[in-house]
Write a protein that holds these residues in place. Sequence first.
Motif: not given
Length: 214
Positions: A48-70
Motif C-alpha cells: 500500500g502507501t509505504h516508505v522505502d529507506p536505503p536499506a530496501h536496496i543496499y545491505e548495511g545502509k540505513k533502516t527506517l528505525d535508524e532515522f530520527s523521527i523528524d
Amino acid sequence: MKVIDLTHIINEKMPVYPGTDTPKLTPVNTYKKDGFKETFLQMYTHTGTHVDPPAHIYEGKKTLDEFSIDQFIGKALVIDCRMLKEGEPITMENLKVYGEKTDMADFLLFNLGWDKRWGSDEYFGDYPCIDDEVMDYILKGNYKGIGFDVMGLDPIADENLTRHKKLFENCDIINIENLTNLEQCGDELFWFGCFPLKIENCDGSPIRAVAWFN
C-alpha cells in the motif's frame, strides 16, 4: 485546520507489487466468543502507501528505525505531472514552474493522477518516472524524501531498480510510493507527515501519509 488523508486503505483485495501477496486480515478473537475483536495481520513491508529507506536496496545502509523521527515530517510541495502521457518522463520542466518553492520543500511529491487507476489493471501500466536530471537535482538538494502516486520509483518493467539504486547509493533519504489525493494539496507548500511503524531493522513500512494546512 484542514487535514487531507493521502493514504490508500489496506484490505485483502488491494493492488500489490507483482510477485507479492495481498494482505491477510484473519479474525482471531471475536465479540461473541471472546468479548473483544482482534485480527491477525500479515502483509509485506512494502504494501500500500509505504516508505522505502536505503536499506530496501543496499545491505548495511540505513533502516527506517535508524532515522530520527523528524525525517518523516516537514514541508511538502506537490509537483503536478498529470499532463504527462504514459511512459513520458518527469523532467525539470515540470519542476521549474514552481520556482524557489522546490528548494524550500523537505518533500517533493509527484502527482501523476495515477491514484485514480487504483484497483484496476491500468494501475500497473507504464507510468511516468523521473529522468536522470530530476534525480540529480534531488540528490543535490537537502530533501528528506520524495513521493509518488504510482507503484514505484522505477517502472515495473525495470527489474534492476535503476532509480532506487541511484537514489539510495549515497543519500539518506526516503522514498514514498502509492500516495493518493495529491490533487487536493494545491501548488503551495504545506505540512506533511508520513510516519512508518517502528520495526527493528526495517526495510520498509506502510505509513499513514497526511497533509495539513493551518
